[in-house]
Design a protein around this motif. Structure first.
Motif, short mmCIF file in Angstrom:
data_model
loop_
_atom_site.label_atom_id
_atom_site.label_comp_id
_atom_site.label_asym_id
_atom_site.label_seq_id
_atom_site.Cartn_x
_atom_site.Cartn_y
_atom_site.Cartn_z
N ALA A 56 -21.54 17.85 9.38
CA ALA A 56 -21.24 18.54 10.64
C ALA A 56 -21.91 19.90 10.68
O ALA A 56 -22.28 20.39 11.77
N GLU A 57 -22.09 20.53 9.52
CA GLU A 57 -22.75 21.84 9.47
C GLU A 57 -24.20 21.77 9.92
O GLU A 57 -24.79 22.78 10.31
N PHE A 58 -24.77 20.58 9.86
CA PHE A 58 -26.17 20.39 10.23
C PHE A 58 -26.31 19.64 11.56
O PHE A 58 -27.37 19.09 11.86
N ALA A 59 -25.22 19.65 12.32
CA ALA A 59 -25.19 19.04 13.66
C ALA A 59 -25.54 17.56 13.63
O ALA A 59 -26.15 17.03 14.57
N VAL A 60 -25.15 16.88 12.54
CA VAL A 60 -25.35 15.43 12.46
C VAL A 60 -24.08 14.75 12.93
O VAL A 60 -23.01 14.95 12.35
N GLU A 61 -24.19 13.97 13.98
CA GLU A 61 -23.03 13.27 14.51
C GLU A 61 -22.55 12.21 13.52
O GLU A 61 -23.37 11.63 12.79
N PRO A 62 -21.25 11.93 13.49
CA PRO A 62 -20.72 10.94 12.55
C PRO A 62 -21.44 9.59 12.60
O PRO A 62 -21.71 8.98 11.56
N ALA A 63 -21.79 9.15 13.81
CA ALA A 63 -22.45 7.86 13.95
C ALA A 63 -23.86 7.86 13.37
O ALA A 63 -24.44 6.79 13.13
N ALA A 64 -24.42 9.05 13.15
CA ALA A 64 -25.80 9.14 12.67
C ALA A 64 -25.90 9.49 11.18
O ALA A 64 -27.00 9.61 10.65
N ILE A 65 -24.76 9.61 10.50
CA ILE A 65 -24.79 10.06 9.11
C ILE A 65 -25.50 9.07 8.20
O ILE A 65 -26.38 9.44 7.41
N ARG A 66 -25.17 7.81 8.31
CA ARG A 66 -25.82 6.83 7.43
C ARG A 66 -27.32 6.80 7.68
O ARG A 66 -28.11 6.77 6.73
N ARG A 67 -27.71 6.78 8.93
CA ARG A 67 -29.13 6.75 9.26
C ARG A 67 -29.84 7.98 8.72
O ARG A 67 -30.94 7.89 8.18
N MET A 105 -14.04 9.72 9.34
CA MET A 105 -13.97 8.55 8.48
C MET A 105 -12.58 7.94 8.58
O MET A 105 -11.58 8.63 8.52
N GLN A 106 -12.49 6.62 8.72
CA GLN A 106 -11.22 5.98 8.91
C GLN A 106 -10.44 5.92 7.61
O GLN A 106 -10.99 5.78 6.53
N THR A 107 -9.13 6.00 7.71
CA THR A 107 -8.26 5.87 6.55
C THR A 107 -8.20 4.42 6.13
O THR A 107 -8.15 3.52 6.96
N MET A 149 -21.67 13.56 2.57
CA MET A 149 -20.96 12.68 3.50
C MET A 149 -19.47 12.64 3.17
O MET A 149 -18.62 12.84 4.04
N VAL A 150 -19.14 12.36 1.90
CA VAL A 150 -17.74 12.23 1.50
C VAL A 150 -16.97 13.52 1.71
O VAL A 150 -15.79 13.51 2.10
N ASP A 151 -17.63 14.66 1.50
CA ASP A 151 -16.97 15.96 1.65
C ASP A 151 -17.08 16.53 3.06
O ASP A 151 -16.60 17.65 3.32
N GLY A 152 -17.73 15.83 3.96
CA GLY A 152 -17.78 16.24 5.36
C GLY A 152 -18.72 17.38 5.69
O GLY A 152 -18.44 18.18 6.60
N PRO A 167 -15.66 5.32 -0.45
CA PRO A 167 -15.59 6.75 -0.77
C PRO A 167 -14.67 7.08 -1.94
O PRO A 167 -14.94 8.00 -2.70
N ALA A 168 -13.57 6.33 -2.09
CA ALA A 168 -12.66 6.60 -3.21
C ALA A 168 -13.34 6.28 -4.53
O ALA A 168 -13.24 7.04 -5.50
N HIS A 169 -14.05 5.16 -4.59
CA HIS A 169 -14.77 4.81 -5.81
C HIS A 169 -15.87 5.84 -6.09
O HIS A 169 -16.11 6.20 -7.25
N TYR A 170 -16.52 6.29 -5.04
CA TYR A 170 -17.57 7.31 -5.23
C TYR A 170 -16.97 8.57 -5.84
O TYR A 170 -17.55 9.18 -6.75
N ARG A 171 -15.80 8.98 -5.36
CA ARG A 171 -15.18 10.20 -5.86
C ARG A 171 -14.85 10.10 -7.34
O ARG A 171 -15.15 11.03 -8.11
N VAL A 172 -14.25 9.01 -7.76
CA VAL A 172 -13.85 8.93 -9.17
C VAL A 172 -15.06 8.74 -10.08
O VAL A 172 -15.08 9.23 -11.21
N LEU A 173 -16.08 8.05 -9.60
CA LEU A 173 -17.28 7.88 -10.41
C LEU A 173 -18.06 9.18 -10.55
O LEU A 173 -18.72 9.41 -11.56
N GLY A 174 -17.96 10.02 -9.55
CA GLY A 174 -18.74 11.25 -9.56
C GLY A 174 -18.18 12.34 -10.46
O GLY A 174 -18.90 13.28 -10.80
N ASP A 175 -16.93 12.22 -10.86
CA ASP A 175 -16.30 13.27 -11.67
C ASP A 175 -16.10 12.76 -13.08
O ASP A 175 -15.14 12.04 -13.37
N ARG A 176 -16.99 13.12 -13.98
CA ARG A 176 -16.93 12.64 -15.36
C ARG A 176 -15.70 13.17 -16.10
O ARG A 176 -15.34 12.66 -17.15
N LEU A 177 -15.06 14.22 -15.58
CA LEU A 177 -13.86 14.75 -16.22
C LEU A 177 -12.65 13.85 -15.99
O LEU A 177 -11.66 13.92 -16.72
#
Length: 225
Positions: A180-191, A1-3, A174-177, A107-117
């Motif tokens: 790759a454990e399931f052999a899904v290539e980066p280009a195929a993650i969204r699909r 994922m690009q910075t 996806m956000v936590d990476g 992804p940054a917005h997803y991270r902060v929204l996902g943590d209610r703490l």
């Protein structure tokens, strides 16, 4: 994922510049390491500038969450508006795809929204209103699909929870990476995420094959346009 690209502030909307800088820092170093002063440095302003809009780091993170939720709602509204003639189950699939696309793009917005703490989620009128709209839209589409005889007679509230959990879990992987454990290539993650949600909905449909063809047709038309 690009910075994320580094935001800089020259003049104009200071509040947005700080939000952009904070989002970039959350993506790069995490919420814990992001500070108001670090956001100020990233935006190219004085260390005291963020305090004009955000009294504390928690206020800044909450504003970032509210911005993210507003973007999510807009993405869903746009996706549904683009296919008004689709069946309710197909529109639900478009909603699910809009969610995972939003998570991939924010992804940054997803991270902060996902943590209610991290945020006072249940004290934010903006967050509650947008979240309520999303949940109600999902439930309405489920009920419309059932009323039209296109979806199985299952509890809409339960399916709403299951679908939300599925989309959230996929986005988290996806956000936590984890893909790759399931052999899904980066280009195929969204699909892969979209196809997983589609598969879940097709299992709920009375005629899953027909729904799958409709969804495929809508996506092909959108890609062609």
């Amino acid at each position: 994922m690009q910075t994320s690209a580094r935001p800089t502030y020259h003049h104009g909307n200071l509040r947005q510049a700080i939000l952009d800088a904070a989002g970039a820092l959350v993506q790069e170093v995490g919420v814990e390491a992001m500070t108001l002063r670090a956001a100020a440095r990233r935006a190219g302003v004085s260390s005291g500038a963020p305090f004009r809009h955000f009294a504390t780091k928690r206020d800044l993170v909450l504003a970032l969450a509210e911005e993210g939720m507003a973007r999510l709602r807009q993405a869903i509204e746009t996706a549904l508006a683009a296919a008004p003639q689709c069946s309710p189950p197909a529109r639900l699939a478009l909603l699910g795809a809009a969610y995972v696309d939003w998570a991939a793009d924010n992804p940054a917005h997803y991270r902060v929204l996902g943590d209610r703490l991290l945020i006072d989620f249940y004290h934010s009128k903006a967050l509650l209103a947008d979240n309520r709209w999303i949940s109600q839209t999902m439930r309405t589409l489920l009920e419309q699909g059932q009323q039209a005889g296109l979806m199985r007679p299952v509890d809409p509230a339960q399916v709403n929870l299951q679908l939300r959990a599925l989309a959230y879990g996929l986005a988290r992987m996806m956000v936590d990476g984890h893909f790759a454990e399931f052999a899904v290539e980066p280009a195929a993650i969204r699909r892969t995420m979209v196809e997983t949600i589609d598969s879940f909905l097709c299992q709920l449909a009375i005629d899953g094959a027909t729904l799958a063809r409709e969804i495929a047709g809508v996506r092909a038309a959108s890609a062609g346009g």
